[in-house]
Scaffold this motif. Structure first.
Motif, short mmCIF file in Angstrom:
data_model
loop_
_atom_site.label_atom_id
_atom_site.label_comp_id
_atom_site.label_asym_id
_atom_site.label_seq_id
_atom_site.Cartn_x
_atom_site.Cartn_y
_atom_site.Cartn_z
N SER A 17 0.82 -1.21 0.00
CA SER A 17 0.00 0.00 0.00
C SER A 17 0.85 1.25 0.00
CB SER A 17 -0.92 -0.01 1.23
OG SER A 17 -0.16 0.09 2.42
N LYS A 51 -0.25 -3.85 -6.55
CA LYS A 51 -1.46 -4.63 -6.28
C LYS A 51 -1.11 -5.90 -5.51
CE LYS A 51 -4.53 -4.93 -9.53
NZ LYS A 51 -5.16 -5.19 -10.85
N SER A 76 -1.85 -10.34 -6.22
CA SER A 76 -2.27 -10.47 -7.62
C SER A 76 -1.86 -11.81 -8.23
CB SER A 76 -1.67 -9.33 -8.45
OG SER A 76 -2.15 -8.09 -8.01
N GLU A 91 3.56 -8.22 -4.75
CA GLU A 91 2.31 -8.46 -5.49
C GLU A 91 1.87 -9.92 -5.43
OE1 GLU A 91 2.82 -5.77 -9.32
OE2 GLU A 91 4.73 -6.21 -8.33
N LYS A 114 -5.04 2.19 -11.25
CA LYS A 114 -5.86 0.99 -11.48
C LYS A 114 -5.00 -0.24 -11.76
CE LYS A 114 -9.97 3.42 -13.16
NZ LYS A 114 -10.93 3.59 -14.30
N GLY A 172 -1.71 -0.65 -11.08
CA GLY A 172 -0.69 -0.92 -10.08
C GLY A 172 0.69 -1.13 -10.69
#
Length: 524
Positions: free
Chosen positions: A25, A30, A33, A257, A364, A366
């Protein structure tokens, strides 16, 4: 003249509240994922196994003859020990910056920027320039366009196009990149597996080229490192094998990720290296048994073993699939670099070791879009620049990469030993797995660095020299020396990082005493 695309409009995202290094974060990546399968695929793709075998296997056979499988086994030992260091450090500090963060944390910002930033990045850029051209040449030959492959300008233009394609896929998101690599690595493993099956079948039937030349069937002696009786040749062969394993550590760049950023990348590192060991040893055994050492070391074969032996063993149709796999292998590695390098820059920018522009993220998808754009621009510039210097210069530069690989692998293994040292007094398993084995890995890497550097000093090395010293030595040591100069120049310009404020030095006993990282920027 075309110009690099302007960076997209960005807005500054809210500063995170004391995130720890490795917190997705804090960077805009992301989390969760991809799982272990796609992570392993990225690691395998980065090594380019089909291409690595095609262009290196012949020279290993030149060095050790039928003991080539043993050289691959012996070369795997320091790789495995180093992989253990990567696994344990990632569990403690799962940051997409990987070796940059780990070496900085243990040895300080100057060592981190040089050995964890400059050295691996320089090696990667040189390799990327070669990968783009290799992929272009092989794919053109596969499609029957050899006449275009003979035109340097055309090859350079198409290679730049492949760099742009790699950057576009990387910018679309980690999921797309992982699925593309699934397909590309599957083709390589099928091609290598098909070659091995065909070669072993021919040996069993007594119809292989090696049999016709009086070659021997595979024996246990091939797996004995000391059967050749030539220690100098064995060392040379092991060093060649050592460096064709390089690239698996690229998967560390996607650790933030993965579904379990502390556990998945470490497991993937070990799985990836073991898969490579299996395919390398089996393919080496199949090739030596099928063609014999004389067939492999033939001048027409030695520099591109699979492309020559593939059609002989598996027939013209599947032989062309093998040639396609070699080209795809180089392309897959290039695409993996387009994923890993920008994430390293993202981490470096996040901790103030690079300009803040490297932290710009697509909200969106990442992905570190600005870093990906600049990766493509710099890769194309280096590729065109090396080609303009000399048609052979890229090849010479690639030979120098071994020094850089050994340097940052050794530094990472040593960082693991120092970081976990407090645990070794209380646990026998920690002493062995976190101390002795990574320590041996570091010693072996340092030995490989020293041996390679001395070998490159010879004016006969690669057939080119300057002032009585091999040109490859000048390129490799020159790149390292330039990195020291750049590090010194940047020191006063990046004071928060080089003063140790963003990543303070510490070990496993101070793991929780890390400061909040700098905020990133997110695309609107």
């Amino acid at each position: 003249m075309s110009h690099p695309p302007s960076p997209p409009m960005v807005t500054k995202g809210p500063a995170p509240k004391d995130p720890a290094p490795g917190d997705p974060s804090s960077k805009g990546l992301k989390a969760g994922s991809i799982g272990i399968g796609p992570t392993v695929a990225l690691g395998l793709a980065a090594v380019a196994p089909a291409y690595s075998l095609a262009v290196t296997l012949g020279f290993v056979v030149l060095a050790v003859g039928a003991s080539t499988p043993a050289a691959f086994l012996l070369g795997f030992v320091p790789i495995l020990f180093t992989a253990l260091a990567f696994r344990d450090l990632n569990k403690e500090m799962p940051d997409c910056g990987g070796v940059f963060v780990w070496i900085t944390r243990v040895f300080g910002p100057a060592a981190g920027w040089f050995l964890g930033g400059w050295v691996p990045q320089m090696a990667t850029f040189i390799a990327s320039a070669a990968l783009a051209q290799v992929a272009t040449t092989y794919l053109l030959n596969f499609f029957g366009l050899a006449w275009i492959a003979a035109e340097p300008i055309a090859v350079s233009a198409i290679a730049c196009g492949l760099v742009v394609l790699s950057a576009w896929i990387a910018a679309r998101g980690i999921e797309l990149s992982a699925w593309v690599q699934y397909a590309l690595i599957a083709l390589q493993l099928v091609a290598l597996g098909g070659f091995c099956v065909a070669a072993f079948t021919a040996m069993a039937a007594g119809t292989s080229a090696g049999t016709a030349e009086g070659g021997r069937q595979p024996s246990l002696a091939w797996f004995n490192p000391f059967a050749s009786g030539d220690m100098s040749g064995l060392v040379s062969g092991v060093i060649l094998c050592l460096f064709i394993y390089w690239g698996w550590d690229a998967l560390i760049a996607v650790n933030e990720e993965t579904t379990d950023r502390k556990g998945t990348p470490g497991k993937a590192v070990v799985i990836t290296t073991v898969i490579l060991l299996f395919f390398y040893v089996v393919t080496a055994t199949a090739a030596v048994g099928f063609a014999g050492t004389a067939g492999i070391t033939d001048p027409e074969t030695v520099s591109d073993v699979l492309s020559v032996l593939g059609p002989q063993a598996a027939g013209e149709v599947f032989g062309h699939v093998i040639i396609l796999a070699v080209g795809v292998s180089a392309l897959a590695a290039l695409m993996t670099v387009a994923v890993s390098t920008p994430r390293t820059w993202l981490s470096m920018g996040t901790y103030g070791a690079l300009h803040r522009a490297t932290t710009r993220m697509h909200a969106k998808r990442g992905t570190p879009t600005t870093s990906i754009v600049w990766w493509a621009v710099i890769t194309m510039a280096i590729s065109l620049g090396l080609t303009a210097i000399s048609a052979d210069f890229i090849g010479l530069a690639i030979l120098s990469v071994g020094l850089m690989i050994a340097a940052y692998y050794a530094a990472t293994a040593l960082a693991s030993v120092v970081y976990f040292a407090p645990l070794m007094r209380t646990s026998a398993s920690a002493l062995i797995l976190k101390g002795i084995l990574p320590g041996l890995g570091a010693i072996l890497m340092i030995g490989a660095f020293a041996y390679s550097a001395v070998d490159m000093l010879s004016p006969e090395y690669a057939g080119l020299s300057w002032l009585g010293i091999g040109s490859v030595f000048w390129i490799g040591i020159g790149a390292l020396a330039l990195g020291l100069v750049v590090t010194a120049v940047l020191r006063p310009r990046l004071r928060p990082f080089f003063s140790g404020k963003t990543i303070p030095r510490g070990n496993v006993t101070t793991r929780h005493h890390l400061p909040p990282i700098l905020s990133n920027e997110t695309e609107a």
